[in-house]
Enzyme design. Structure first.
Site, mmCIF file in Angstrom:
data_model
loop_
_atom_site.group_PDB
_atom_site.id
_atom_site.type_symbol
_atom_site.label_atom_id
_atom_site.label_comp_id
_atom_site.label_asym_id
_atom_site.label_seq_id
_atom_site.Cartn_x
_atom_site.Cartn_y
_atom_site.Cartn_z
ATOM 1 N N ASP A 15 8.304 -8.399 2.311
ATOM 2 C CA ASP A 15 7.452 -9.051 3.115
ATOM 3 C C ASP A 15 7.809 -10.726 3.182
ATOM 4 O O ASP A 15 6.671 -11.665 2.867
ATOM 5 C CB ASP A 15 5.880 -9.055 2.999
ATOM 6 C CG ASP A 15 5.794 -7.395 3.038
ATOM 7 O OD1 ASP A 15 6.184 -6.910 4.165
ATOM 8 O OD2 ASP A 15 5.200 -6.646 2.029
ATOM 9 N N HIS A 51 9.289 -5.144 10.000
ATOM 10 C CA HIS A 51 9.740 -6.568 10.282
ATOM 11 C C HIS A 51 8.922 -7.054 11.453
ATOM 12 O O HIS A 51 9.048 -6.518 12.336
ATOM 13 C CB HIS A 51 11.300 -6.353 10.605
ATOM 14 C CG HIS A 51 12.318 -6.186 9.319
ATOM 15 N ND1 HIS A 51 12.055 -6.824 8.222
ATOM 16 C CD2 HIS A 51 12.898 -4.980 9.336
ATOM 17 C CE1 HIS A 51 13.071 -6.377 7.624
ATOM 18 N NE2 HIS A 51 13.613 -5.052 8.003
HETATM 19 P P1 IMP Z 1 6.988 3.743 -0.651
HETATM 20 O O1 IMP Z 1 8.469 3.071 -0.316
HETATM 21 O O2 IMP Z 1 6.421 4.001 0.678
HETATM 22 O O3 IMP Z 1 7.371 4.965 -1.509
HETATM 23 O O4 IMP Z 1 6.208 2.925 -1.384
HETATM 24 C C1 IMP Z 1 6.615 2.488 -2.978
HETATM 25 C C2 IMP Z 1 5.920 1.009 -3.016
HETATM 26 O O5 IMP Z 1 6.910 -0.206 -2.221
HETATM 27 C C3 IMP Z 1 4.538 0.929 -2.887
HETATM 28 O O6 IMP Z 1 3.996 -0.129 -3.595
HETATM 29 C C4 IMP Z 1 4.742 0.022 -1.192
HETATM 30 O O7 IMP Z 1 3.526 -0.625 -0.946
HETATM 31 C C5 IMP Z 1 5.929 -0.898 -1.252
HETATM 32 N N1 IMP Z 1 6.686 -0.882 -0.325
HETATM 33 C C6 IMP Z 1 7.461 -0.130 0.558
HETATM 34 N N2 IMP Z 1 7.848 -0.747 1.470
HETATM 35 C C7 IMP Z 1 7.398 -1.683 1.483
HETATM 36 C C8 IMP Z 1 7.598 -3.078 2.131
HETATM 37 O O8 IMP Z 1 8.554 -3.017 3.437
HETATM 38 N N3 IMP Z 1 7.187 -4.116 2.069
HETATM 39 C C9 IMP Z 1 6.539 -4.248 1.095
HETATM 40 N N4 IMP Z 1 6.094 -3.253 0.220
HETATM 41 C C10 IMP Z 1 6.630 -2.100 0.416
HETATM 42 MG MG MG Z 2 7.462 -6.097 5.783
#
Ligand code: IMP
Ligand code: MG
Length: 454
Positions: A15, A51
């Site tokens: 992010d 995004h």
């Molecule tokens: P997962 O990728 O859904 O398995 O989540 C694992 C960790 O990564 C969690 O803490 C999510 O909040 C974080 N996370 C996954 N994708 C993003 C993203 O695009 N931006 C920020 N955090 C992410």
């Molecule tokens: Mg993002």
């Protein structure tokens, strides 16, 4: 004419504004009027990413748009490609594609590696089930990442995009559901009609996506050799890398830029790697962030710090240069792009330059990051860019006065920025050892100031 070959990767936990910077890179490429093509490639993760961008529809009106499954280049009318390590969600991808087809006549080339794995409904359900069993929750986005990459590693339960669009799909799906039977029933996924439902759901999608299957490594070579522009778009951030992030609170994919280059067959030496660093780190989901400070909540609220995928409130922290320095060398960054400098204006900014871990000072990121207490540099930084709202994350709400103030900085360049911000950049360059080449001061395309290191 310059061939633009750039990779963007976030240095914290995602992010960071990669979408905006990728969009600007596409614009730079397209402005060259060299009749070359521009492709934006995603190389890992899946619809856990979000995004956020603003795009002009065919009537010229600025509308918000979020891509989850498709590379963000879709909204910049660039060609798009999906790499072999991506968790490819065909349904979401097609929806996003149809959305931009409605918004404006998107007619870019679309390429999906035949090696990309296909994210299925059961991956999402298994993600929710696994998360529910955890005492220490990861706080996943519930988009199926963990179970998807488990299937990739298990091999025989992986459905590749090649399988998906071929006439072997039915047979493959049946065999996968069979192999995963125990797991699916433990998770409460009822086998009755499940196979038929998936087949019915995917039949029209498969037909529509079939022409996009490519032997992507060869297509990338062609883009490279023909002098076309290639922009590699990371997702999430280095702190969430499955091996190099804050284990266990990480995602399940490899997201360092070297992984992107390797899986696409692209040469490191040809590329400029840009680390994207939102000036203050944020985290959504669980896991440590040494510089976390609840006192930044108001700033985050103003800045619209809500997850693009899950709408969860993100947590904010002070700039953590110990963390950034490590991420910068892990990704072999050539340059760093600093974003959201506007959001921190009028705040006394503290900068973390060491950690205290078990009563010892260190400038290294320890494996158990939750044990690290942030130590701040004596000198703080403060700047004032303009009166009025700090950041308005919705550019539609930004009035003309604020727009013109931003435009003046952009035109007059880095030297015109407030001293406090320039001092921060100089301090950062020395501490991290990788120069900042641009500072973003607004969410819209072009609201970025170039430094002398461009
Ligand atoms: P997962 O990728 O859904 O398995 O989540 C694992 C960790 O990564 C969690 O803490 C999510 O909040 C974080 N996370 C996954 N994708 C993003 C993203 O695009 N931006 C920020 N955090 C992410
Ligand atoms: Mg993002």
């Amino acid at each position: 004419m310059v061939q633009i070959l750039e990779g963007y990767v976030c240095l914290y936990w995602g992010d960071s504004g990669k979408g905006k910077l990728v969009d600007e890179a596409v614009e730079r490429a397209q402005q060259q009027s060299d009749r070359k093509r521009t492709v934006v490639v995603r190389f890992q993760g899946g619809p856990n990413a979000g995004h956020s961008m603003y795009v002009r529809n065919s009537k010229g009106i600025l509308v918000p748009f979020i891509t989850h499954a498709a590379p963000s280049g879709l909204v910049s009318r660039a060609d798009i490609a999906v790499g072999p390590q991506v968790a490819f969600d065909p349904e979401k991808f097609l929806n996003e594609l149809n959305e931009v087809r409605d918004l404006f006549d998107y007619d870019g080339r679309i390429m999906v590696s035949e090696r990309a794995g296909v994210l299925m409904d059961y991956h999402r359900q298994l993600d929710a089930w696994q998360e529910s069993l955890r005492t220490n929750k990861i706080g996943t986005t519930l988009s199926g990442m963990g179970p998807f990459y488990m299937d990739n590693a298990r091999r025989d339960t992986r459905i590749t995009f090649a399988d998906y669009v071929s006439d072997k799909f039915h047979e493959k799906l049946a065999s996968v559901l069979d192999l995963k039977q125990l797991e699916l029933s433990a998770a409460g996924i009822s086998p009755i009609d499940y196979f038929d439902e998936l087949i019915a759901l995917h039949k029209p999608i498969r037909k529509e996506l079939k022409p996009f299957a490519e032997r992507l490594e060869y297509r990338m070579q062609e883009y490279l050799e023909k002098g076309n522009h290639i922009i590699i778009e990371g997702a999430q951030g280095t702190g969430l890398d499955v091996d190099m992030g804050t284990i266990d609170d990480v995602t399940s994919s490899h997201l360092l830029m070297s992984e992107g280059l390797a899986s696409l067959g692209l040469p490191r030496k040809a590329f400029k790697i840009v680390g994207v660093e939102k000036i203050y780190p944020t985290r959504v989901g669980n896991g440590p962030m040494p510089t976390l400070d609840r006192g930044l909540e108001e700033m985050g609220e103003n800045a619209g710090e809500y997850g693009a995928t899950t709408k969860r409130r993100r947590r904010e922290g002070w700039p953590d240069l110990v963390f950034v320095r490590r991420s910068a060398f892990l990704n072999d960054c050539d340059r760093i792009a600093l974003t959201r400098a506007d959001c921190l204006q009028d705040i006394e900014v503290k900068v973390c330059t060491a950690y205290l871990v078990n009563e010892t000072f260190t400038e290294e990121v320890p494996f158990y990051l939750k044990d690290a207490k942030s130590i701040y540099n004596e000198e703080t930084f403060k700047w004032h860019l303009w009166d009025g709202p700090r950041d308005i994350s919705d550019p539609k709400l930004v009035d003309d006065e604020l727009k013109s103030k931003r435009a003046a900085y952009i035109e007059q360049g880095f030297e015109s920025l407030p001293t406090g911000l320039k001092d921060f950049v100089k301090f950062h360059n020395i501490f991290v050892g990788v120069p900042i080449d641009r500072v973003s001061i607004g969410p819209a395309r072009g609201e970025t100031v170039q430094t002398n290191y461009h």
